[in-house]
Design an enzyme around this catalytic site. Structure first.
Site, short mmCIF file in Angstrom:
data_model
loop_
_atom_site.label_atom_id
_atom_site.label_comp_id
_atom_site.label_asym_id
_atom_site.label_seq_id
_atom_site.Cartn_x
_atom_site.Cartn_y
_atom_site.Cartn_z
N GLU A 43 -3.19 2.84 1.94
CA GLU A 43 -2.86 3.23 0.56
C GLU A 43 -3.18 4.70 0.35
O GLU A 43 -2.37 5.45 -0.21
CB GLU A 43 -3.63 2.38 -0.46
CG GLU A 43 -3.40 2.86 -1.89
CD GLU A 43 -4.34 2.22 -2.91
OE1 GLU A 43 -4.61 1.01 -2.82
OE2 GLU A 43 -4.81 2.96 -3.81
N SER A 62 -9.38 -6.05 4.45
CA SER A 62 -8.97 -5.82 3.05
C SER A 62 -10.10 -5.14 2.29
O SER A 62 -11.21 -5.65 2.20
CB SER A 62 -8.60 -7.16 2.40
OG SER A 62 -8.84 -7.10 1.01
N CYS A 95 -7.44 -0.49 -10.16
CA CYS A 95 -6.67 -1.60 -10.71
C CYS A 95 -7.56 -2.59 -11.45
O CYS A 95 -8.61 -2.97 -10.96
CB CYS A 95 -5.94 -2.28 -9.56
SG CYS A 95 -5.10 -3.76 -10.08
N HIS A 125 0.82 -1.23 0.00
CA HIS A 125 0.00 0.00 0.00
C HIS A 125 0.84 1.27 0.00
O HIS A 125 0.30 2.37 -0.08
CB HIS A 125 -0.91 0.03 1.23
CG HIS A 125 -1.54 -1.30 1.53
ND1 HIS A 125 -0.97 -2.20 2.41
CD2 HIS A 125 -2.64 -1.89 1.03
CE1 HIS A 125 -1.74 -3.29 2.46
NE2 HIS A 125 -2.75 -3.14 1.64
N THR A 155 -6.87 2.33 -5.51
CA THR A 155 -6.83 1.30 -6.55
C THR A 155 -7.95 0.27 -6.45
O THR A 155 -8.30 -0.36 -7.45
CB THR A 155 -5.48 0.52 -6.52
OG1 THR A 155 -5.30 -0.01 -5.22
CG2 THR A 155 -4.33 1.42 -6.89
N HIS A 204 -7.47 4.48 5.01
CA HIS A 204 -6.78 3.32 4.42
C HIS A 204 -5.31 3.66 4.17
O HIS A 204 -4.99 4.74 3.68
CB HIS A 204 -7.46 2.94 3.09
CG HIS A 204 -7.02 1.61 2.57
ND1 HIS A 204 -5.80 1.43 1.97
CD2 HIS A 204 -7.63 0.40 2.56
CE1 HIS A 204 -5.68 0.15 1.60
NE2 HIS A 204 -6.78 -0.49 1.95
#
Lengths: 276, 276
Positions: A122, A214, A186, A70, A158, A120
């Site tokens: 990321e 997740s 992604c 991340h 993503t 998060h």
């Protein structure tokens, strides 16, 4: 009962790459979990002595640091560099991209918006690359509250859904002169999502495997629920409950992008032994 | 019968500006109609001897050219300049903007897409500013047929509907890495459209006034039709038909961005005399 796997599921390119890097970095430490899958992290610890630190402060004195998939905030990276710690970068290249975009766009005077979850890791790493900060939103209501200039750039976490991203994009395009839209979602996420949707439509019961922290696993679970009322999210085989499968004909199975095959195989093995 | 005017209607900023320029340019010629309203062009001809030429070839020998609100292709402009013709630019500044964007974005290596009608003079003028050409599309089906790179910039014809523009934008964002979206749709168009929608919902009969070759007038008419089944598009008072108003209580009136007030007043005057 028949068991069917989604056409696309599990490990994405970035996770596979990170695990390979971790396996090659015996005795190293990651700042925060390398990927969002506790079982795999446990395996890396046991087999390769890869430690998971909980904060950048704990990194003091370590020899080698692995940057999680991340990414980590730019300042944390600098702290590691200042301490001359050997750094191995396992940041997913699909995360490096929005980091670079944030840095470049904010440098060119664009107001940077990140579509995603502000808490998060990321998003926190991507945000840290914007000079003067970036604004993080999850929906149109949140964008409406922002005071924005007429030069806007937007990237996405993503693992977000493109349909939700487009809602925010549409609002911005309708209300501002220039919007630079970078679709940093992604493809692996798309593919797993499409396959989960397809499978959930025909399955009587859906088992979604992956870390409960997740983001992409939670979204697979949400999609499964929309199309199959008997959907369950589990991290390992011990969570399986026999009664989920009573009188069911088809069990669909999918797994998040950070779920290793060995966990999926274990779970399918156990489901196949359940008598319905 | 009650007559109600839309909250926003008629002349936009660009048209007002162009007429002022034309009135100040006695004996000049425009290449193609200055605005999409035959009645007003007739008035400018009669009162200010402003001629309307049909092609750039006819410009040979003229002293002064007025560039129409929609702009003209870059090459045509060069032809005028080469002939040392005195040029007065009445291109709407909201059209100059997408012209500049086309030039700049194509120069920076972006693939330029124009959302609009390829045969419309505005679109032809905007398109001519893109190095190596731009692609013109009216809907998602047309975009899907294009072979595009991953660096895309999109502008819109100023008089298009934002909802339709967003459909094309959404397709591009979902399928390409980077899309630079320039919302070049004119606010005046929005405002007249919103007001027409609001009025059409309550009116028993709607009269939309404007040139039948005017893109924004045709769109007002389309919106009116969606919300009021008795909607009519006319250019002048002679087209009014008594039976349209039989047994109607509320007549809504709106007008396109190139419709002058004097035409609107004439028409309202005639409607008000109709006995229902």
């Amino acid at each position: 009962m028949k068991i069917k796997l989604a056409k696309s599921y599990g490990f994405c390119f970035g996770v596979k790459r990170a695990i390979k890097i971790a396996e090659d970095s015996i005795d190293a430490s990651t700042i925060g979990p390398l990927i969002h899958n506790n079982e795999e992290i446990q395996r890396l610890k046991e087999n390769f002595n890869v430690q998971t630190l909980h904060s950048i402060e704990e990194a003091k004195g370590i020899k080698k640091a692995i940057i999680r998939t991340h990414g980590i905030p730019k300042n944390d990276l600098k702290i590691l560099e200042d301490q001359k710690i050997d750094i191995v970068d396992a940041t997913c290249p699909f995360v490096t991209k929005p980091q670079q975009i944030c840095e470049q766009m904010s440098g060119e005077g664009y107001e940077v918006i990140i579509f995603g979850d502000a808490t998060h890791p990321e998003v926190r790493s991507v945000k840290s690359y914007a000079h003067n900060g970036a604004k993080v939103v999850l929906d149109v209501a949140q964008v409406k509250e922002l005071k924005l200039s007429n030069k806007i750039a937007i990237v996405s976490q993503t693992t977000r859904r493109v349909e939700e991203f487009l809602k925010v994009v549409d609002y911005l395009v309708a209300n501002f002169k220039e919007v630079r839209v970078f679709n940093t979602i992604c493809n692996a996420t798309f593919e797993n999502q499409d396959a989960a949707r397809e499978l959930a439509k025909e399955a009587d019961v859906m088992v979604v495997i992956g870390g409960k922290n997740s983001s992409n696993t939670k979204q697979l679970f949400s999609i499964a629920q929309q199309h199959c009322e008997h959907s369950f999210l589990i991290e390992n085989e011990n969570e399986l409950q026999k009664e989920w499968f009573a009188n069911k004909k088809l069990c669909g199975v999918t797994a998040g992008a950070s779920t290793p095959d060995w966990i999926i195989e274990k779970i399918i093995g156990k489901i196949s032994k359940i008598k319905v």
